[in-house]
Design an enzyme around this catalytic site. Structure first.
Site, PDB file in Angstrom:
ATOM      1  N   TYR A 135       2.691 -12.540   4.573  1.00 40.46           N
ATOM      2  CA  TYR A 135       3.538 -11.779   5.502  1.00 40.46           C
ATOM      3  C   TYR A 135       4.147 -12.828   6.536  1.00 40.46           C
ATOM      4  O   TYR A 135       5.172 -12.490   7.144  1.00 40.46           O
ATOM      5  CB  TYR A 135       2.765 -10.590   6.252  1.00 40.46           C
ATOM      6  CG  TYR A 135       2.376  -9.512   5.259  1.00 40.46           C
ATOM      7  CD1 TYR A 135       2.574  -9.733   3.854  1.00 40.46           C
ATOM      8  CD2 TYR A 135       1.555  -8.226   5.883  1.00 40.46           C
ATOM      9  CE1 TYR A 135       2.632  -8.431   3.259  1.00 40.46           C
ATOM     10  CE2 TYR A 135       1.349  -7.219   5.179  1.00 40.46           C
ATOM     11  CZ  TYR A 135       1.646  -7.276   3.624  1.00 40.46           C
ATOM     12  OH  TYR A 135       1.556  -6.221   2.754  1.00 40.46           O
ATOM     13  N   LYS A 190      -8.513 -12.662  -4.612  1.00 40.53           N
ATOM     14  CA  LYS A 190      -8.022 -12.723  -5.915  1.00 40.53           C
ATOM     15  C   LYS A 190      -8.198 -14.158  -6.701  1.00 40.53           C
ATOM     16  O   LYS A 190      -7.436 -14.945  -6.899  1.00 40.53           O
ATOM     17  CB  LYS A 190      -6.365 -12.354  -6.115  1.00 40.53           C
ATOM     18  CG  LYS A 190      -5.929 -12.390  -7.455  1.00 40.53           C
ATOM     19  CD  LYS A 190      -6.468 -11.098  -8.223  1.00 40.53           C
ATOM     20  CE  LYS A 190      -5.772 -11.032  -9.658  1.00 40.53           C
ATOM     21  NZ  LYS A 190      -6.343 -10.088 -10.470  1.00 40.53           N
ATOM     22  N   ASP A 222      -8.185  -6.405  -7.694  1.00 38.55           N
ATOM     23  CA  ASP A 222      -7.724  -5.280  -8.725  1.00 38.55           C
ATOM     24  C   ASP A 222      -8.934  -4.294  -8.919  1.00 38.55           C
ATOM     25  O   ASP A 222      -8.864  -3.097  -8.999  1.00 38.55           O
ATOM     26  CB  ASP A 222      -6.996  -5.774  -9.740  1.00 38.55           C
ATOM     27  CG  ASP A 222      -7.890  -6.892 -10.399  1.00 38.55           C
ATOM     28  OD1 ASP A 222      -8.529  -7.669  -9.644  1.00 38.55           O
ATOM     29  OD2 ASP A 222      -7.746  -7.494 -11.513  1.00 38.55           O
ATOM     30  N   ASP A 246      -3.659  -4.409   3.714  1.00 38.16           N
ATOM     31  CA  ASP A 246      -2.443  -3.604   3.830  1.00 38.16           C
ATOM     32  C   ASP A 246      -2.591  -2.316   2.762  1.00 38.16           C
ATOM     33  O   ASP A 246      -2.790  -1.285   3.315  1.00 38.16           O
ATOM     34  CB  ASP A 246      -1.135  -4.290   3.913  1.00 38.16           C
ATOM     35  CG  ASP A 246       0.130  -3.567   4.312  1.00 38.16           C
ATOM     36  OD1 ASP A 246      -0.258  -2.455   4.736  1.00 38.16           O
ATOM     37  OD2 ASP A 246       1.011  -3.972   4.175  1.00 38.16           O
ATOM     38  N   ASP A 250      -4.661   1.505   3.153  1.00 32.72           N
ATOM     39  CA  ASP A 250      -3.943   2.961   2.990  1.00 32.72           C
ATOM     40  C   ASP A 250      -4.631   3.463   1.776  1.00 32.72           C
ATOM     41  O   ASP A 250      -4.784   4.708   1.836  1.00 32.72           O
ATOM     42  CB  ASP A 250      -2.505   2.447   2.756  1.00 32.72           C
ATOM     43  CG  ASP A 250      -1.794   2.627   3.839  1.00 32.72           C
ATOM     44  OD1 ASP A 250      -2.141   2.494   4.818  1.00 32.72           O
ATOM     45  OD2 ASP A 250      -0.462   2.702   3.756  1.00 32.72           O
TER      46      ASP A 250
END
Ligand code: NAD
Length: 365
Positions: A135, A190, A222, A246, A250
């Protein structure tokens, strides 16, 4: 204790008003100062994070933030959009650690899209690194592709990067938090594909040496996304980078049924924090007395616990919220047959009353 109050846009002012009432009833010595932020600040001062608002946030012991944003600002250039205020505050205050609890209250298990037995008693804390990763990584931009099968075509790119101190400090925050809970920490990455993730994993393993009492495991992002809906109660504290956090926070939020219930905290190295509900400004229900104020009220409780050293007052607010839910009151987002639908103000009234305060209605009569 000086608290900066930044209500923002949409439902922001409505939910903030209820959080203020709850703080007022605690009988602690707070000094509140309010300033415009987001679209409201753009309308009044031409910028979503005016200098005076930033100065107030910097001078305060903690910041209580409502929400920002409205579709009407979508046509503005990126730097002037309401959401830039959040990024600006995170950057200027050095808020690198984002705490997102996902708690499924017993009375609300039906509101989850998962089977009640999977979520009943769920209590996860997701800790997301907030100031690094793809980001913020440079370079980023658009250019003509210099190589590969599509050389010469237009392309866009971002850069995922973390320095060792950035990973170590968020890992320490997460180990400390796990210590105060069930002492289990899952680091999500990851590492099978990304160099940045392998680097992250190595740093977390190194920090673990200082926290032998905390059980650490690693999970690919994942798989973590899958496990969150398959067996969410297996998690205690989860720590991860900015982008994975992020998305996963959620996802975890929805396990609990309504985003209107979920608080969050973003802390810096000295424990100063910005506290806000996990949801946005909900322009679709703004001004209708329909928003759930509990996420903001619970954010105020987190503020008392993490920045203002008032754990007892925080616990009082949390048990008042439990009490109100047990009494059957619900805003529309968490309503179900057999419970009583109330508006934003009435929900605030009920929490104030549960804390032994005087409700608005009582004042009128
Ligand atoms: P949102 O979270 O505002 O709303 C999503 C849905 O959840 C809507 O149906 C809304 O009515 C509902 N909802 C949200 N909060 C609620 C509450 N307290 N009580 C009851 N229902 C609630 O997300 P969105 O619609 O994608 O975004 C709306 C605006 O908010 C956009 O401008 C977006 O950029 C902004 N936003 C701001 C923040 C922030 O301030 N931190 C976060 C996310 C989105």
């Amino acid at each position: 204790m000086k608290i900066a109050i930044l209500p923002g846009d949409g439902i922001g002012p409505e939910i903030m008003a209820q959080a203020r009432r709850v703080l007022d009833v605690l009988d602690l010595r707070f000094e509140f100062e309010e300033a415009a932020v987001g679209g409201a600040a753009y309308d009044a001062h031409g910028h979503p994070l005016p200098e005076a608002t930033l100065a107030l946030a910097q001078a305060a012991d903690a910041v209580l933030f409502g929400a920002v944003g409205d579709w009407k600002y979508d046509m503005l250039e990126r730097a002037l959009r309401p959401e830039q205020a959040i990024l600006g505050l995170r950057r200027s205050l050095g808020l690198f650690a984002n705490f997102r609890p996902a708690i499924c209250y017993e009375q609300l298990t039906h509101a989850s899209s998962l089977k009640p037995e999977l979520v009943a008693g769920l209590d996860i804390l997701i800790i997301r690194e907030l100031t690094g990763d793809i980001y913020f990584g440079q370079p980023r931009g658009r250019r003509t592709s210099p190589d590969g099968a599509f050389a010469g075509a237009p392309e866009a790119f971002d850069t995922m990067r973390y320095t060792r101190p950035e990973v170590e400090r968020i890992a320490r925050v997460a180990f400390e938090a796990a210590r105060k809970r069930a002492k289990r920490l899952t680091s999500v990455d990851k590492a099978n594909v990304l160099e940045t993730s392998q680097f992250w994993r190595d740093a977390v393993v190194a920090v673990h040496a200082d926290y032998p009492d905390v059980q650490l495991d690693h999970m690919y992002v994942d798989n973590a996304a899958m496990q969150l809906v398959k067996e969410p109660k297996r998690f205690d504290v989860v720590v991860t980078g900015n982008m994975f956090g992020d998305i996963l926070s959620d996802e975890a939020a929805m396990l609990t049924g309504s985003i209107g219930m979920l608080p969050s905290a973003s802390l810096n190295a000295s424990g100063k924090g910005l506290y806000e509900p996990s949801h946005g400004s909900a322009p679709d229900i703004a001004g209708k007395n329909a928003a759930n104020p509990l996420a903001t009220i619970l954010s105020a409780a987190m503020m008392l616990r993490y920045s203002l050293d008032q754990a007892e007052a925080a616990a009082r607010i949390e048990s008042a919220v439990q009490h109100v839910l047990a009494s059957g009151l619900r805003t529309a987002d968490i309503w179900s047959a057999g419970t009583t639908k109330v508006g934003t103000v009435e929900m605030g009234d009920a929490v104030v009353a549960a804390l032994g305060g005087t409700t608005k209605k009582a004042i009128k009569s």
